[in-house]
Design an enzyme around this catalytic site. Structure first.
Site, PDB file in Angstrom:
ATOM      1  N   CYS A 382       3.193  -1.128  -3.365  1.00  0.00           N
ATOM      2  CA  CYS A 382       3.247  -2.570  -3.633  1.00  0.00           C
ATOM      3  C   CYS A 382       1.881  -3.054  -4.122  1.00  0.00           C
ATOM      4  CB  CYS A 382       3.762  -3.316  -2.417  1.00  0.00           C
ATOM      5  SG  CYS A 382       4.560  -4.856  -2.891  1.00  0.00           S
ATOM      6  N   HIS A 508       8.757  -0.776  -1.311  1.00  0.00           N
ATOM      7  CA  HIS A 508       8.236  -0.248  -0.039  1.00  0.00           C
ATOM      8  C   HIS A 508       9.065   0.955   0.404  1.00  0.00           C
ATOM      9  CE1 HIS A 508       5.374  -3.470   1.095  1.00  0.00           C
ATOM     10  NE2 HIS A 508       6.123  -4.183   0.281  1.00  0.00           N
ATOM     11  N   GLU A 510       8.411   3.216   2.467  1.00  0.00           N
ATOM     12  CA  GLU A 510       8.270   3.524   3.894  1.00  0.00           C
ATOM     13  C   GLU A 510       9.382   2.903   4.735  1.00  0.00           C
ATOM     14  OE1 GLU A 510       6.496   1.433   2.142  1.00  0.00           O
ATOM     15  OE2 GLU A 510       5.792  -0.291   3.283  1.00  0.00           O
TER      16      GLU A 510
HETATM   17  N1  GLN Z   1       0.612  -9.580  -2.852  1.00  0.00           N
HETATM   18  C1  GLN Z   1       1.412  -8.786  -3.733  1.00  0.00           C
HETATM   19  C2  GLN Z   1       2.606  -9.569  -4.247  1.00  0.00           C
HETATM   20  O1  GLN Z   1       3.019 -10.527  -3.643  1.00  0.00           O
HETATM   21  C3  GLN Z   1       1.855  -7.495  -3.077  1.00  0.00           C
HETATM   22  C4  GLN Z   1       2.739  -7.691  -1.886  1.00  0.00           C
HETATM   23  C5  GLN Z   1       2.884  -6.458  -1.041  1.00  0.00           C
HETATM   24  O2  GLN Z   1       2.060  -5.552  -1.094  1.00  0.00           O
HETATM   25  N2  GLN Z   1       3.911  -6.415  -0.214  1.00  0.00           N
HETATM   26  O3  GLN Z   1       3.162  -9.214  -5.256  1.00  0.00           O
END
Ligand code: GLN
Length: 550
Positions: A382, A508, A510
């Site tokens: 992410c 994500h 994970e």
């Molecule tokens: N802050 C980033 C976004 O909102 C990444 C979010 C995250 O890592 N879950 O796109």
């Protein structure tokens, strides 16, 4: 057979591991062929934990349907190999929100809306939802907090009433408590347990089974004493002593007969549990051939629970690779291009973690650059993937000012930008790109190799994306976009070819790793890291008796 409900309360102190006990019991019942799910009731007033700081509440666990939930749901999924949803996590905030919404709609017209019966009824209807679906033989309900807390009272009262509403033969109360060892007296003490059971009794609940957490084994006299003072049978006092790994707890609970007592008391069809593959997994976790170190670069590293699912995914992937992954926690604020070599010394892989806000970004970019240039396996998740893209745009594509508009609104090259449909959103709660989305993988990619199939689905939680108007610059310069969301043509995965393993994912991964189904990208990342370790003399061989927490 009507659905059975098992309510699990906690006493004496928090952090006894109620979630793990629930997940372990769930695993044992599934191993006996039953269909089981687990629900978590959280007594705080936030509608969900999505707006809570990770320091405050640990990781926010996102489900397929996009619910932002308590991290215990992660344990449920990992142990039971099930998919949970919004229905599996209810907070006091959600209950009040629903009741107040109904009140405004006129649903209670003429009535005074009160905690009892309106809030307690609403709690009951949320609990009954999973049972009513007809999908489960057993619903385990974990009640957050500790008995005696003011905020837990409506839940305890709702459980008391539910026992009569669904029939006493269909419900069971398990109370998890602490039996501390007083070093000065050289004794285990049962008084806190007696008091917490008394507190439960004051609210009209008698536990059927007591699970006693302790650092030492409970001898016969302690067990009999607890039974006598707490109105349970001797066999219903279950000892839960510290385990080598949380994944060993189901095996310890089986030895203590927890599942057997539950089966008998609820009159459930009993087959012998099949725990063969679980045993194999625990053996692999507790007795690996060797260990490697992987850096986890993030800004909440003092609080390991903020990255709970990542740590667990490493354990699953480690077991597949017969290798323990030791996490080297690196605070991104402290990393600079000057000290990065020293900080990453000895690691065989670098994972740059998810996160929000600009703090520590330059440190993360330094870590990405070092891993990229020195060919250390790299996994960006992410925000970590967004950092990989920014770093590439700056240092390979020559856009030195490239950035995400999350950190710099005036950047000339907003290579990561907010989605148009996110621009006008003002509310913070539940408004990100959340939950499960499809991703199509490109041929000749590490991702396709890892997953072994072209179409996958993974969970999301973010507002920003790779900027589709500028992404040409990345591909022109050799970054491959190997996973795309087919509906909206959004970049899901990036890779670099001239590197042993460099993968960034917008989702994500994970969150979907379970004991039975370790996440493929994690498995492949650990495999690449083991290879790196072996060829750089960074692999530590272990004797086959080492324990996971050693
Ligand atoms: N802050 C980033 C976004 O909102 C990444 C979010 C995250 O890592 N879950 O796109």
């Amino acid at each position: 057979m009507s659905t059975k409900y098992i309510f699990v309360t906690g006493g004496v102190t928090s952090s006894l591991g109620k979630g793990i006990i629930c997940a372990s019991l769930g695993r044992l019942l599934i191993a006996r062929g039953l269909k089981v799910t687990i629900q978590k009731l959280d007594p705080y007033i936030n509608v969900d934990p999505g707006t809570m700081n990770p320091y405050e509440h640990g990781e926010v666990y996102v489900t397929d349907d996009g619910a932002e939930t308590d991290l215990d749901l992660g344990h449920y999924e990992r142990f039971l190999d099930i998919r949970t949803s919004q229905t599996n996590n209810v907070t006091t905030g959600r209950i009040y929100y629903d009741v107040i919404t109904k009140e405004r709609q006129g649903a209670y017209l003429g009535k005074t809306v009160q905690v009892i019966p309106h809030i307690t009824d609403e709690i009951q209807s949320h609990v009954l939802k999973l049972g009513k679906s007809g999908d489960y033989d057993v619903v385990i309900v974990e009640i957050g907090g500790t008995v005696g807390d003011i905020e837990s009272l409506p839940y305890i009262e709702a459980v008391r009433q539910l026992k009569y509403n669904v029939g006493r033969q269909n419900t069971l109360n398990i109370h998890l408590t602490l039996v501390p060892f007083l070093a000065a007296a050289g004794e285990l003490k049962t008084k806190p347990t007696q008091h917490s059971v008394k507190t439960l009794l004051e609210s009209g609940l008698q536990p059927d089974i007591l699970v006693c957490r302790s650092e030492h084994s409970l001898d016969e006299s302690i067990r009999s004493k607890v039974a006598r003072f707490c109105n349970v049978e001797r066999e219903d006092v279950i000892a839960s002593i510290d385990a080598r790994s949380i994944y060993e707890v189901p095996l310890l609970m089986k030895e203590e007969g927890l599942d057997q007592r539950v089966i008998e008391k609820l009159n459930l069809p009993a087959t012998e549990p099949n725990l063969e593959s679980w045993l194999g997994f625990v053996e692999a976790v507790c007795n690996p051939s060797g260990s490697i170190e992987i850096a986890l670069v993030g800004k909440y590293v003092e609080h390991h629970d903020s990255y709970k699912s990542i740590v667990e995914a490493f354990i699953h992937a480690g077991a597949v690779n017969d290798c323990k992954v030791k996490v080297k926690w690196l605070q991104s604020d402290d990393l600079t291009s000057e000290n990065i070599m020293e900080q990453l010394h000895g690691v065989s892989g670098v994972l740059v973690a998810p996160g929000f806000g600009g703090r520590g970004i330059e440190g993360k970019l330094a870590a990405v650059r070092y891993a990229r240039e020195n060919k250390i396996p790299f996994f960006g998740i992410c925000l970590g993937m967004q950092c990989a893209v920014i770093e590439y745009a700056r240092n390979v594509c020559g856009w030195t000012d490239a950035n995400s508009t999350e950190f710099n609104l005036d950047t000339e090259y907003p290579i990561i930008d907010i989605m148009p449909d996110q621009k006008d959103i003002e509310n913070m709660g539940g408004t990100m790109r959340l939950g499960k989305y499809a991703c199509k993988l490109e041929q000749d990619s590490k991702a396709l190799e890892a997953y072994g199939k072209e179409n996958v689905e993974e969970r999301h939680r973010h507002r920003y994306e790779v900027n589709n108007n500028l992404r040409y610059k990345l591909t022109e310069n050799g970054m491959k976009l190997t996973g795309l969301n087919p509906e909206r043509d959004l970049v899901e995965i990036v890779e670099i070819d001239e590197h042993p393993w460099f993968v960034g994912v917008q989702f994500h991964p994970e969150l979907r790793s379970t004991v039975s189904n370790p996440q493929p990208l994690f498995v492949d990342f650990v495999k690449a890291s083991v290879k790196h370790a072996k060829s750089n003399d960074l692999f530590f061989s272990l004797k086959k008796s080492a324990a996971i927490n050693s």
